[in-house]
Design a protein around this motif. Structure first.
Motif, PDB file in Angstrom:
ATOM      1  N   LEU A   1      45.275  40.661  44.168  1.00 54.18           N
ATOM      2  CA  LEU A   1      44.584  40.377  42.907  1.00 54.18           C
ATOM      3  C   LEU A   1      43.415  39.415  43.098  1.00 54.18           C
ATOM      4  O   LEU A   1      42.362  39.571  42.467  1.00 54.18           O
ATOM      5  N   ASP A   2      43.571  38.418  43.954  1.00 51.55           N
ATOM      6  CA  ASP A   2      42.472  37.477  44.190  1.00 51.55           C
ATOM      7  C   ASP A   2      41.216  38.198  44.671  1.00 51.55           C
ATOM      8  O   ASP A   2      40.100  37.852  44.277  1.00 51.55           O
TER       9      ASP A   2
ATOM     10  N   ALA B   1      33.817  38.572  39.914  1.00 49.47           N
ATOM     11  CA  ALA B   1      32.936  37.416  39.748  1.00 49.47           C
ATOM     12  C   ALA B   1      31.549  37.661  40.330  1.00 49.47           C
ATOM     13  O   ALA B   1      30.564  37.069  39.871  1.00 49.47           O
ATOM     14  N   LYS B   2      31.464  38.555  41.320  1.00 47.11           N
ATOM     15  CA  LYS B   2      30.185  38.858  41.962  1.00 47.11           C
ATOM     16  C   LYS B   2      29.459  40.037  41.300  1.00 47.11           C
ATOM     17  O   LYS B   2      28.399  40.444  41.772  1.00 47.11           O
ATOM     18  N   SER B   3      30.027  40.573  40.222  1.00 48.03           N
ATOM     19  CA  SER B   3      29.480  41.779  39.608  1.00 48.03           C
ATOM     20  C   SER B   3      28.398  41.505  38.574  1.00 48.03           C
ATOM     21  O   SER B   3      27.851  42.445  37.989  1.00 48.03           O
TER      22      SER B   3
ATOM     23  N   ALA C   1      32.636  34.441  33.922  1.00 45.60           N
ATOM     24  CA  ALA C   1      33.585  33.734  33.068  1.00 45.60           C
ATOM     25  C   ALA C   1      34.883  34.515  32.936  1.00 45.60           C
ATOM     26  O   ALA C   1      35.983  33.935  32.973  1.00 45.60           O
ATOM     27  N   ILE C   2      34.797  35.840  32.783  1.00 46.93           N
ATOM     28  CA  ILE C   2      35.995  36.660  32.647  1.00 46.93           C
ATOM     29  C   ILE C   2      36.846  36.559  33.910  1.00 46.93           C
ATOM     30  O   ILE C   2      38.077  36.462  33.836  1.00 46.93           O
ATOM     31  N   ALA C   3      36.203  36.568  35.075  1.00 45.41           N
ATOM     32  CA  ALA C   3      36.945  36.432  36.330  1.00 45.41           C
ATOM     33  C   ALA C   3      37.683  35.101  36.378  1.00 45.41           C
ATOM     34  O   ALA C   3      38.860  35.033  36.766  1.00 45.41           O
TER      35      ALA C   3
ATOM     36  N   LEU D   1      44.957  32.981  34.132  1.00 42.89           N
ATOM     37  CA  LEU D   1      46.061  33.584  33.387  1.00 42.89           C
ATOM     38  C   LEU D   1      47.027  34.347  34.283  1.00 42.89           C
ATOM     39  O   LEU D   1      48.184  34.568  33.905  1.00 42.89           O
ATOM     40  N   ALA D   2      46.575  34.764  35.467  1.00 43.82           N
ATOM     41  CA  ALA D   2      47.311  35.744  36.268  1.00 43.82           C
ATOM     42  C   ALA D   2      48.731  35.316  36.587  1.00 43.82           C
ATOM     43  O   ALA D   2      49.665  36.133  36.521  1.00 43.82           O
ATOM     44  N   ASP D   3      48.949  34.054  36.949  1.00 44.63           N
ATOM     45  CA  ASP D   3      50.302  33.638  37.333  1.00 44.63           C
ATOM     46  C   ASP D   3      51.153  33.234  36.135  1.00 44.63           C
ATOM     47  O   ASP D   3      52.275  32.752  36.295  1.00 44.63           O
ATOM     48  N   LYS D   4      50.636  33.457  34.936  1.00 43.07           N
ATOM     49  CA  LYS D   4      51.417  33.243  33.716  1.00 43.07           C
ATOM     50  C   LYS D   4      51.881  34.567  33.119  1.00 43.07           C
ATOM     51  O   LYS D   4      52.519  34.586  32.062  1.00 43.07           O
ATOM     52  N   LEU D   5      51.515  35.674  33.794  1.00 45.71           N
ATOM     53  CA  LEU D   5      51.867  37.004  33.316  1.00 45.71           C
ATOM     54  C   LEU D   5      53.069  37.540  34.081  1.00 45.71           C
ATOM     55  O   LEU D   5      53.281  37.223  35.249  1.00 45.71           O
ATOM     56  N   LEU D   6      53.853  38.378  33.406  1.00 43.94           N
ATOM     57  CA  LEU D   6      54.991  39.046  34.037  1.00 43.94           C
ATOM     58  C   LEU D   6      54.489  40.382  34.588  1.00 43.94           C
ATOM     59  O   LEU D   6      54.286  41.342  33.841  1.00 43.94           O
TER      60      LEU D   6
END
Length: 230
Positions: A91-92, A99-101, A107-109, A115-120
């Motif tokens: 995922l990283d 982020a490079k797009s 900001a979205i990246a 948030l990623a490690d707070k999701l199941l």
């Protein structure tokens, strides 16, 4: 990578909805009583803005608009805790590509990374025409909705991750669903031909229509949303 034909798709087999058990839905009168965490709110705002942009197809914007209208009120936010296990290993890499797009994705990246490690994250179920070892190369999570970091019964905002050279199985969507790609991908909707789509592409797929997606040299990251039935 031609698409195979002739194998039936089980009606109602929506492979993005593989809840292990019935979620603990909150009551409707509890909606709106909590404050949404700032990173989540900013993520929803920025992704929602792209899905409602003038370049987005009208059908996708219609679905996303209904979701965003309901998101004006907050569900039950999961209490802060340590990182959850199961975050996809690649995922990283997908977030770095995002982020490079372009500036509007930086900001979205950053928001998604927080948030990623707070999701199941759940492993995907395989199905027709899926790539080999699909169960180990795909994960998806609910950001807002049943089982999400903001629990509620009336909508879902979800995220999809796939490793490089992974193909999601054909499956039938049970509800109208809008998507935004946060990486390049190739898509097949219903009986249409496969088409290539760039980061930032917004599209919709209707209820009862089959859907398939695949990625090549870059891992896939996408966000989708829908109104829940009932």
């Amino acid at each position: 990578m031609a698409r195979a034909v002739g194998r039936p798709i089980k009606p109602g087999a929506d492979l993005l909805l593989n809840d292990d058990e019935k979620p603990a839905y909150i009551r409707l009168h509890d909606i709106g009583r909590e404050r949404r965490p700032r990173p989540l709110q900013e993520f929803l705002n920025d992704v929602g803005g792209l899905m409602l942009s003038a370049e987005a197809p009208a059908v996708a914007s219609f679905v996303a608009g209904k979701v965003l209208q309901r998101l004006l009120k907050t569900g039950k936010v999961r209490p802060e805790s340590g990182p959850l296990p199961g975050v996809p290993e690649g995922l990283d890499d997908a977030v770095r590509h995002l982020a490079k797009s372009g500036r509007k994705y930086e900001a979205i990246a950053s928001q998604f990374q927080s948030l990623a490690d707070k999701l199941l994250w759940r492993r995907g179920r395989s199905g027709p025409f899926a790539s080999l070892n699909f169960g180990n190369t795909h994960s998806h999570a609910v950001v807002v909705g049943p089982g999400g970091m903001e629990e509620r019964a009336d909508l879902r905002v979800g995220a999809i991750y796939m490793d490089r050279y992974t193909r999601f199985p054909d499956h039938v969507q049970t509800q109208p669903r809008a998507f935004i790609l946060l990486s390049p991908a190739e898509i097949c909707l219903g009986d249409s031909q496969w088409f290539s789509a760039a980061t930032g592409t917004v599209f919709a797929n209707d209820a009862g229509q089959s859907f398939a997606i695949r990625c090549t040299a870059q891992p896939l990251l996408a966000v989708w949303c829908q109104i829940e039935p009932g």
